[in-house]
Structure formats: C-alpha cells, structure tokens
Design a protein around this motif. Structure first.
Motif, PDB file in Angstrom:
ATOM      1  N   TYR A  24       0.178   7.996   5.576  1.00  0.00           N
ATOM      2  CA  TYR A  24       0.853   7.132   6.551  1.00  0.00           C
ATOM      3  C   TYR A  24       1.829   7.981   7.361  1.00  0.00           C
ATOM      4  N   ALA A  25       1.243   8.862   8.174  1.00  0.00           N
ATOM      5  CA  ALA A  25       2.053   9.854   8.886  1.00  0.00           C
ATOM      6  C   ALA A  25       3.064   9.218   9.833  1.00  0.00           C
ATOM      7  N   ASP A  26       2.758   8.010  10.312  1.00  0.00           N
ATOM      8  CA  ASP A  26       3.683   7.370  11.255  1.00  0.00           C
ATOM      9  C   ASP A  26       4.932   6.844  10.557  1.00  0.00           C
ATOM     10  N   VAL A  27       4.823   6.580   9.264  1.00  0.00           N
ATOM     11  CA  VAL A  27       5.954   5.986   8.542  1.00  0.00           C
ATOM     12  C   VAL A  27       6.748   7.045   7.757  1.00  0.00           C
ATOM     13  N   PHE A  28       6.000   7.936   7.071  1.00  0.00           N
ATOM     14  CA  PHE A  28       6.679   8.920   6.216  1.00  0.00           C
ATOM     15  C   PHE A  28       6.562  10.309   6.831  1.00  0.00           C
ATOM     16  N   THR A  29       7.676  10.938   7.039  1.00  0.00           N
ATOM     17  CA  THR A  29       7.622  12.308   7.567  1.00  0.00           C
ATOM     18  C   THR A  29       8.459  13.239   6.698  1.00  0.00           C
ATOM     19  N   ASP A  81       0.829  -1.211   0.000  1.00  0.00           N
ATOM     20  CA  ASP A  81       0.000   0.000   0.000  1.00  0.00           C
ATOM     21  C   ASP A  81       0.864   1.263   0.000  1.00  0.00           C
ATOM     22  N   TYR A  82       1.964   1.212   0.775  1.00  0.00           N
ATOM     23  CA  TYR A  82       2.876   2.369   0.780  1.00  0.00           C
ATOM     24  C   TYR A  82       3.336   2.651  -0.646  1.00  0.00           C
ATOM     25  N   VAL A  83       3.794   1.581  -1.296  1.00  0.00           N
ATOM     26  CA  VAL A  83       4.347   1.725  -2.646  1.00  0.00           C
ATOM     27  C   VAL A  83       3.289   2.297  -3.581  1.00  0.00           C
TER      28      VAL A  83
END
Lengths: 262, 400
Positions: B55-60, B21-23
């Motif tokens: 996905y704020a917890d993963v990508f900042t 999903d990130y990708v």
C-alpha cells in the motif's frame, strides 16, 4: 537489599515463515508471554528475598501490552513493577534497549543486584544483560547456575563456562544473568494477585528520562539495521525417497551397510 | 540499500474499507487501527516494509538523517583471541581463517588481539595461521578472564588502532565480554552469526537466524565502527597453517586501569561429559519423540550405529534429554561424517548447528518439511514405523 529483575514480553510462538509465492513474512503471533528464561531470574530474586527479605522490583521495556508480564511478576511474589513505554523507545536494538533500561534502573534507584534471564526467545542474543551492566558501570557475570552465598556486601555464585565451572565473588552493585534450571520457577498466585488489585504499575516515558537526547533511544539509538531477510540456503544435491515405510527401512539399512556404518 | 528510518502513515490516503487489510498485511502486528485511523506501533515495527510495498500510497518509508562516519579511518579485521592460559581456543583460529577471506574484498590487514600473562605461549601459533599482526597486551593480571579488565583493554585497543571489524568466538567468554564492549563503544554487535560477508565499502554483512524461526536476517552496522560479531565454534572451517609473515606489536598496559569488583574464587573441572560436537556419527531426534519408549528406540538405533544420540530444542525443553545433547543455535554445533535426523522439521535454529555435516539423512512424514532442504537423502515416511523395521533389519545384518 534491593533487587531489580529485567523481564520481557515475547511472542508465544516464534514461528516465522516466508510465503513461497509472495515472498512475504508470515508470522504466527497470536499470543504473547513472559520470556521463559526470565522466570528463572524472577525465581532467583524471590529465593534471595526469602533468605534476607530483599525488596524485588521488575522492569520491562515494551508496548503497553507488556503490563501483562509485569503483573505476572507481581503475582509470583515481586514487590514492585515498572514499565518503560514510549514510541520513542521503539525499534531499539541491543545498544538502545540496554541504554534505555539502564537509565530506567537509575531512575528507580539504588539497586544492589540486577538479575536478567540468560537470553530472550525472540532475540536470542544474550547481550542485553552485559550491556546494561556496562551502561551502569558495574561488574557482571553471565551464565550463573548456582547461588553459593549471599553476603552483606557481595554475592558468591557459580558460573557455567564452556568446559569448567567457576566460582566468583562479586561486589554489589552488580548484575548477573542466570541459566535455566538454577531454580524451579513458582507459579503466579491468585491470592497474591488480589493484593495488587489497586496497585498501579509505574510508567516511565521518554519525558521522564534524565537524558533527553532522542538520538540515544529507539531506532535512532540503534547502530544495527536489518538489511534484508531471506530463507536459509538450501542443499540442492539430494535424493528424496518415497516408498512404503517397510521398503524405506530396508533401503536405509542397505545404504547404511554400504557406507560401512554398521 | 538499508537506510535507517521509520514507516509513516499518509493519513489522507487511508481508505476506510481497506483498514482491516492494512492491519492484516503486517506480519508483526505493528499496524493498528483505532477509531477509523491507522497508526504504526513503532515498538513492534521491524521495518520489513511489506506494507510500503503493498500500500505504497498509505505507508512510506521515511529516512532518518544521520551524521556519516569516515569509514576510511577504520582499517583492519581483528580477531579477539580467546585462550585458557595454555591453549588458544580453536574458534579464534577459525575466525582468523574467515577474516583472511573477508579481507580479500577490502584489502584490509588481519589482526589477532591477544590479552595474556605471557604472550610467548601464543604468538607463534597465531603467526602460523597467517595474521598480519598480533597486537599483544601482556600483564600478570591477565592470566585469567576478567570482564572488567578486558573491556578496559579493548577500549584502549580500539582508540589506538581503530579497527574496522572485531570478531569474537561465541563462547561463554565471548558472549559475556563482547556485549560490554558494544555498550562501551556504542556500536553494533550481532550474536551467533552463521554467515559473514564483506562489502567493498567495508560494511560487514552479519547473517544470522532471526526471530527464532525459519528465516535469516542480514544485519549491517552502517554508521558506527568497529562493527562486531560473535560466531559459534565450528561454524567456520579450521584454516590451513602458512609460513608466518606477520609481526607482533606489544601494546603498553601503562594507562590501563586494572580495577575490579569481582574475584575468582575457584575453577572446577566439569565432570567429563560426552561432547556431541566431536562425534563422527550422530542420530538426532525431534519433537515427535515424546515417550521414554520412543527415545529408547532411537537410542537402540544409535547404539547399533555406534552413534551419539542428540536432539532438538523442544526435547530439551520438555526435560526428556540433557542440554549437552542439543544440536542447534542454542545448543551445540556439529559436523559429523554422518547425521541421521528423525522427525525433525528443520527450523533454522536447528539447521544452523548441523550445516557442516558431511552426509545427512532425514526421515519425516511431511514431504514439505524444511529439513529436506538440508539433506542428502530424504525419506518421506512415518519415523515410528520405519525405525522398528530398521532396527530389526540392522540386527539381522549383524547376526549374519
């Protein structure tokens, strides 16, 4: 004579849309290809090579996948290829891109003529060529649409200006950007490709650069930033006609008559 | 607020089951998964921050600290004046008009920057459009454009006057000259802007179609000056003349290095070509027009209206019509009294070149086509059925 052609890998489709519900970007980027304008730059170099035996090298900055377009340039008839790839080069705008490419061209060394395509299909700025020339402190001409004479110390070209054609003689080393249609680009040759089976494309990374100041490359070296993206402003004052094609034709001809166009 | 920075991955929060999903969330394919780890390919990342929102917890988004410039030291909106030795290019006057609008936000003066062999030919006209000052470099070598001379002059001007903004016409000269200035001064230049806005803090918001598709990007140059943009002819309106109040300031050419490695051999007039940007009525065809017969039909319709036939980029790329008949960002900008679009989808690339049209009709069988956002009359139907009917009707009208 040594010629360097600057090329770029671009998305095969540049369709970008904004999802009306989520507001997110939807990008159809299934495939990548050589920037079509660069094919004319390569072809111009190869015609000069046919004339005087010039050595033609290509250079590209981009992710490792850009090796594909460099290979294509070799298969078309270029002699050498270099890729500039490094995370530190990423996120570059025109200023950082042209600086990096100019530094790369210096590393390759002693180019008499640098040829770029008129522009890319993804950036559409037509700025990288002239900015490379400035970084190398050499003269340039944009929008060249004819090579008139290739001399030993200079080249005579015709430039497509807005309402005139200008003929310029420009001394080497120099840079030109060429228009679409200057020559018809050849196709890559499979037979020639076989000659490059064991050829390894030269890679230039940040650690190879003479200027080791990271602030000059990639995102850090880019003065411009995209602040926001938005769909184009729409016209709300409009009529939409839905009817059978026949009736639509009738309605439109009446309207045009009313407007006294016919 | 646009801050400069990069997207970083917080590896400890990566959930294995969400990697796909990130990708997928990245429209630029910059998020890559390898051996159970997630990474951002910085060369592909456009910092659109969609991943950071989703996905704020993963990508900042991690800001990069920079030295700040003092924007108060950079004052004035400058228009580079283009001319052919006799007449000022109208795009320069359009840009003066726009600059005066922008200057209202910051209270900055508007300057015209003139390089010529004889300033008297141009200064009265420039003052009559209400510039506060004409900065004039006069030298016998400046009778014709030479990019090497021009860059030296511009560098001299910027070092002495320190203007906040410089605007150039998006002409053959502007598009060749302005990038060299950007590289010399290591400052930003946005090509082919279609909307310009000024912020109170003197940042110029440079809006242009981006990625060749249906999207606009607002670009700023937050930490370098001068900020620069090119704008194509006819994007902005020609301003009204005013009672002159400005002054001419002569700039010295004494320290300018007039050194060049290029020589103009000949200037040839182009054979007189039709210029669709001057036409009052235009019929424009899009991608669905493929065969000679189809294009011939559109030509017949155009002839009935006394209109010029124009086209979009795909038609030119297919070699079916010459580039001089192309409307759009990479073609001509038009502002006719009447524009009829046949089978045109309405990509920004096209609409950027026709927004000044007075009345726009479009026929397209897709009711959701973007073109309908830019029309006054939209006809939802099949262009290849409507067109022959239309021609028949119009011919009938003529017979009566």
């Amino acid at each position: 004579m040594k010629i360097i052609v600057c090329i770029k890998q671009v998305p095969a489709s540049t369709e970008v849309e904004i999802d009306p519900i989520t507001g997110n970007l939807i990008r159809d980027g299934r495939n990548a290809k050589m920037n079509p304008y660069d094919l004319y730059a390569i072809e111009t170099a190869l015609r000069i090579k046919e004339f005087n035996g010039a050595h033609v090298a290509t250079i590209s900055m981009g992710p490792p996948s850009a090796l594909a377009v460099l290979n294509e340039s070799l298969w078309m008839g270029c002699d050498d290829a270099t890729i500039m790839t490094d995370r530190k080069f990423g996120g570059a705008d025109v200023v950082a891109t042209s600086y990096t490419l100019a530094e790369g061209i210096k590393l390759i060394g002693s180019a008499d003529l640098i040829i770029c395509g008129k522009q890319t299909t993804d950036g559409d700025t037509a700025q990288v060529g002239p900015e490379i020339a400035e970084n190398l402190k050499i003269p340039h001409l944009s929008y060249v649409d004819k090579i008139i004479e290739i001399k030993e110390k200079s080249i005579v070209v015709q430039v497509d200006m807005d309402s005139t054609e200008e003929v310029w003689e420009i001394d080497y080393p120099c840079l030109i950007t060429v228009n679409k249609g200057i020559f018809t680009p050849r196709l890559p040759s499979y037979k020639r490709g076989k000659l490059f089976k064991d050829y390894e494309i030269r890679q230039i990374h940040f650690s190879d650069m003479k200027d080791q100041n990271e602030a000059h490359y990639g995102l850090k070296g880019s003065p411009t930033q995209v602040e926001r993206m938005f769909p184009p402003i729409k016209n709300t004052d409009k009529e939409i006609w839905e009817d059978t094609d026949k009736n639509l034709a009738l309605k439109l001809s009446k309207k045009l008559k009313e407007m006294k166009v016919v | 607020m646009a801050k400069k920075g990069i997207i970083v991955v917080n590896k400890s929060n990566v959930k294995q089951e969400l990697i796909a999903d990130y990708v997928k969330s990245c429209p630029f394919k910059a998020i890559v998964a390898k051996d159970g780890a997630v990474d951002v390919d910085q060369s592909a990342c456009k910092i659109c921050r969609i991943c950071a929102k989703k996905y704020a917890d993963v990508f900042t988004f991690q800001e990069i600290e920079e030295e700040k410039i003092n924007k108060d030291e950079w004052v004035g909106i400058t228009v580079f004046i283009e001319h052919d030795g006799k007449k000022i290019h109208p795009v320069s006057l359009e840009l003066i008009g726009k600059s005066k609008e922008l200057a209202k936000v910051t209270g900055h003066p508007v300057y015209a920057l003139l390089f010529s062999d004889d300033e008297k030919k141009f200064t009265d006209t420039l003052l009559s459009y209400g510039v506060d000052k004409v900065y004039s470099y006069e030298h016998k070598l400046l009778d014709h454009f030479n990019v090497e001379y021009y860059v030296e002059l511009m560098a001299d001007f910027v070092s002495k006057v320190k203007p906040s903004t410089i605007l150039y016409g998006g002409t053959s000269i502007g598009r060749s000259f302005a990038p060299r200035v950007a590289a010399r001064l290591k400052t930003g230049l946005t090509a082919d802007c279609t909307i310009l806005d000024m912020k109170k803090n003197t940042d110029l918001v440079q809006n242009r179609p981006a990625f060749g598709g249906n999207i606009m990007a607002g670009i700023i140059c937050e930490n370098t000056r001068p900020q620069m943009a090119t704008v194509r002819y006819k994007i902005f309106k020609m301003p009204e003349k005013v009672k002159p109040f400005g002054v001419v300031e002569k700039m010295s050419c004494k320290d300018i290095k007039f050194k060049t490695n290029m020589k103009l051999v000949e200037v040839k007039e182009k054979p007189k070509q039709i210029d669709i940007s001057e036409a009052d009525t235009i019929v424009c065809i899009g991608k669905p027009f493929k065969t000679k017969e189809q294009i011939q039909m559109a030509q017949e319709f155009a002839d009935l209206l006394g209109a010029q036939l124009a086209c979009t980029r795909p038609i030119v790329e297919a070699g079916a019509m010459p580039a001089i008949r192309q409307i759009g960002l990479s073609g001509r900008t038009v502002s006719p009294k009447l524009l009829i679009c046949l089978g045109i989808s309405g990509a920004v690339q096209f609409t950027a070149g026709m927004k000044g049209s007075e009345v726009v009709f479009a026929i397209n069988n897709d009711e959701n086509a973007a073109i309908f956002d830019f029309v006054h009359y939209g006809l939802v139907g099949d262009v290849f059925t409507i067109l022959p009917e239309l021609i028949k009707n119009l011919k009938g009208e003529k017979d009566v």
